[in-house]
Design a protein around this motif. Structure first.
Motif: not given
Length: 88
Positions: A43-44, A3, A38, A1
């Motif tokens: 997220r997206g 950031t 973010s 993930m």
């Protein structure tokens, strides 16, 4: 993930602005701006995020996820070792 901070750092490592990253990834400038803003995990739209990660990879940036092996531990970015050139 990924950031927002990692994305900003990755772009900074290769010395490009948000517009250049957007162009290289084939996404809009507002998409890059929103992702970088973010506060935590980006997220997206998965397709847009994938395009950005692939563009950074092509530029030689390795993104380090939580818990991934790195000398410093934690999240971060680092430049990949350039491929060795064959003797001419």
């Amino acid at each position: 993930m990924l950031t927002g901070a990692q994305l900003r750092a990755a772009r900074s490592l290769i010395g490009i602005d948000q517009k250049t990253l957007a162009d290289q990834a084939g996404v809009s400038l507002p998409t890059v701006q929103r992702m970088e803003a973010s506060p935590g995990i980006v997220r997206g739209v998965v397709d847009s995020l994938t395009k950005i990660v692939e563009a950074l990879d092509r530029a030689g940036v390795e993104l380090i996820g939580e818990g991934a092996v790195s000398s410093g531990g934690g999240r971060g970015v680092r430049l990949k070792k350039p491929p060795e050139r064959a003797e001419e």
